[in-house]
Motif scaffolding. Structure first.
Motif, mmCIF file in Angstrom:
data_model
loop_
_atom_site.group_PDB
_atom_site.id
_atom_site.type_symbol
_atom_site.label_atom_id
_atom_site.label_comp_id
_atom_site.label_asym_id
_atom_site.label_seq_id
_atom_site.Cartn_x
_atom_site.Cartn_y
_atom_site.Cartn_z
ATOM 1 N N THR A 1 0.832 -1.212 0.000
ATOM 2 C CA THR A 1 0.000 0.000 0.000
ATOM 3 C C THR A 1 0.856 1.246 0.000
ATOM 4 O O THR A 1 0.630 2.179 -0.790
ATOM 5 N N ARG A 2 1.865 1.286 0.853
ATOM 6 C CA ARG A 2 2.709 2.482 0.902
ATOM 7 C C ARG A 2 3.506 2.645 -0.390
ATOM 8 O O ARG A 2 3.674 3.763 -0.888
ATOM 9 N N TYR A 3 3.999 1.543 -0.916
ATOM 10 C CA TYR A 3 4.747 1.613 -2.174
ATOM 11 C C TYR A 3 3.891 2.247 -3.262
ATOM 12 O O TYR A 3 4.352 3.125 -4.004
ATOM 13 N N LEU A 4 2.652 1.809 -3.382
ATOM 14 C CA LEU A 4 1.766 2.338 -4.420
ATOM 15 C C LEU A 4 1.440 3.811 -4.176
ATOM 16 O O LEU A 4 1.334 4.597 -5.130
ATOM 17 N N ILE A 5 1.294 4.190 -2.922
ATOM 18 C CA ILE A 5 1.048 5.604 -2.613
ATOM 19 C C ILE A 5 2.241 6.460 -3.017
ATOM 20 O O ILE A 5 2.099 7.533 -3.612
ATOM 21 N N GLU A 6 3.446 5.984 -2.705
ATOM 22 C CA GLU A 6 4.650 6.733 -3.067
ATOM 23 C C GLU A 6 4.773 6.839 -4.591
ATOM 24 O O GLU A 6 5.191 7.873 -5.122
ATOM 25 N N GLU A 7 4.436 5.774 -5.319
ATOM 26 C CA GLU A 7 4.473 5.825 -6.776
ATOM 27 C C GLU A 7 3.445 6.817 -7.315
ATOM 28 O O GLU A 7 3.706 7.554 -8.256
ATOM 29 N N ARG A 8 2.283 6.836 -6.702
ATOM 30 C CA ARG A 8 1.231 7.750 -7.155
ATOM 31 C C ARG A 8 1.650 9.200 -6.976
ATOM 32 O O ARG A 8 1.272 10.078 -7.764
ATOM 33 N N ARG A 9 2.428 9.503 -5.960
ATOM 34 C CA ARG A 9 2.857 10.883 -5.710
ATOM 35 C C ARG A 9 3.708 11.437 -6.841
ATOM 36 O O ARG A 9 3.864 12.650 -6.962
ATOM 37 N N ARG A 10 4.238 10.552 -7.661
ATOM 38 C CA ARG A 10 5.000 11.011 -8.817
ATOM 39 C C ARG A 10 4.074 11.579 -9.889
ATOM 40 O O ARG A 10 4.525 12.225 -10.816
ATOM 41 N N TYR A 11 2.793 11.307 -9.770
ATOM 42 C CA TYR A 11 1.798 11.769 -10.744
ATOM 43 C C TYR A 11 0.645 12.436 -9.996
ATOM 44 O O TYR A 11 -0.371 11.795 -9.693
ATOM 45 N N PRO A 12 0.784 13.713 -9.664
ATOM 46 C CA PRO A 12 -0.229 14.403 -8.843
ATOM 47 C C PRO A 12 -1.627 14.350 -9.437
ATOM 48 O O PRO A 12 -2.620 14.448 -8.708
ATOM 49 N N GLN A 13 -1.722 14.196 -10.757
ATOM 50 C CA GLN A 13 -3.032 14.181 -11.402
ATOM 51 C C GLN A 13 -3.712 12.818 -11.321
ATOM 52 O O GLN A 13 -4.888 12.685 -11.692
ATOM 53 N N ALA A 14 -3.011 11.795 -10.840
ATOM 54 C CA ALA A 14 -3.569 10.445 -10.788
ATOM 55 C C ALA A 14 -4.734 10.373 -9.806
ATOM 56 O O ALA A 14 -4.718 11.008 -8.748
ATOM 57 N N SER A 15 -5.729 9.571 -10.155
ATOM 58 C CA SER A 15 -6.938 9.478 -9.324
ATOM 59 C C SER A 15 -6.812 8.486 -8.180
ATOM 60 O O SER A 15 -7.601 8.520 -7.243
ATOM 61 N N GLY A 16 -5.869 7.583 -8.269
ATOM 62 C CA GLY A 16 -5.741 6.542 -7.258
ATOM 63 C C GLY A 16 -6.463 5.263 -7.634
ATOM 64 O O GLY A 16 -6.391 4.265 -6.904
#
Length: 361
Positions: A10-25
């Motif tokens: 879960t944390r890994y995916l959150i950190e990856e998502r932070r690289r793309y601020p426009q991502a919806s999750g």
């Protein structure tokens, strides 16, 4: 990775998502549901023959590939469907075990992704307690499918492997592992049975550049094309041959286990096109096996090919298309590709040295 401890999936995916601020999750949530399906399958596989009971789906029929379906194949397929149909992140699913793609039930919202999976790869090895796994691939769904303008079609899944958004596999062995790429390298997670969580144990996996291992089913040697036979013969010649080093041969007959070994310690895997069944251009499935494994290999610095071209560049023509596959350490795969494109040793276009020449023995 922070010094305070290991990251969960879960944390890994959150950190990856932070690289793309426009991502919806939505992708993160989808991958977590896929991981939940893998946890459920891991528990069933760990029980072995004890998991097969009257409540399991009946097997024995042939799937679209002409293979006998085992109870755990069907049960694993059902788990993938149930764990992912409701979440609102998918517009459809396709499985090696189903003839046609599965639309999302009307009771649930449609999402922006497509999920393809082989729910239990290598299931024929379960009877002898050899590692098996699940393979999955995530694609973007066409916009008109996502907004409900039309219904799901098989053609929606016919996208080149290079367009994959994410891909990975779960390995059910002595420990359960999830190996994943979201397009930024490859990471491996080990299931902690006490926490019930996948924990990052293998960050930034890289396929070793040099190798002395190859994997191929030598019982098919009489059906191999000349470039494949040339490569294997050179490996078997060892230190005194043209390669100048000894090679070891491996063959597990489980795609996930083969891919995992190569990611961990290098090597090359060959399941090439051959002449055994001229109607089939290969044994492995392009969408459910070759593309996701190829995506992982390329993301880890390796290479994946049909033997003639990069597998991720192949435009699929059918939902259950088969293909020849070679993957692993980049230099070895490149060598095999080169052998497919150059004349066999001893051949020459010069008339004097052609087989019907003045110098023929």
């Amino acid at each position: 990775m922070p010094l305070t401890g290991r990251w969960t999936l879960t944390r890994y995916l959150i950190e990856e998502r932070r690289r793309y601020p426009q991502a919806s999750g939505a992708l993160n949530a989808l991958l977590l549901d896929v991981s939940l399906a893998c946890k459920a399958i891991a528990r069933i596989v760990a029980r072995g023959a004890l998991a097969t009971n009257a409540a399991a789906p009946q097997a024995g029929a042939l799937n679209v590939q002409g293979e006998v379906q085992k109870p755990l194949d069907l049960l694993s397929n059902d788990i993938f469907l149930r764990m992912n149909e409701w979440n609102g992140h998918l517009a459809g699913m396709a499985s090696e075990e189903m003839d046609e793609p599965r639309p999302i039930p009307e009771a649930y919202p449609r999402g922006r992704y497509l999920l393809l999976f082989d729910p239990l790869d290598g299931s024929s090895n379960i009877d002898v307690n050899v590692s098996v796994g699940s393979i999955f691939s995530v694609l973007r769904a066409p916009a008109e499918l996502t907004d409900g303008s039309r219904e799901l079609r098989g053609a929606d899944f016919l996208q080149a492997g290079a367009t994959q958004v994410a891909a990975g596999y779960a390995l059910y062995g002595p420990s359960t592992m999830l190996v994943l790429s979201v397009g930024n390298g490859v990471a491996g997670f080990t299931l902690d049975p006490e926490l019930g969580e996948f924990v990052l144990t293998h960050p930034a996996i890289q396929v070793p550049e040099e190798t002395q291992e190859f994997a191929i089913n030598t019982s098919n040697a009489r059906f191999w094309e000349p470039p494949v036979k040339r490569y294997v013969d050179e490996c078997l010649a060892g230190r005194t041959g043209p390669r100048g080093k000894d090679f070891n041969m491996r063959w597990i007959a489980s795609m996930v286990a083969e891919a995992h070994r190569i990611l961990m310690r290098g090597g090359v895997f060959l399941y090439p096109r051959d002449t055994k069944d001229p109607a089939k251009p290969g044994r492995l499935r392009l969408l459910y096996e070759a593309n996701p494994v190829g995506f992982l290999m390329e993301q880890a610095g390796g290479r994946a090919s049909t033997g003639r071209q990069p597998v991720l560049g192949v435009l699929p023509s059918a939902l259950h298309q088969r293909i020849g596959l070679v993957f692993g350490s980049a230099s070895e795969v490149a060598r095999i590709e080169r052998y497919h494109h150059e004349p066999p040793p001893g051949d020459s276009d010069a008339p004097l040295f052609a087989p019907r020449s003045l110098f023929r023995d």
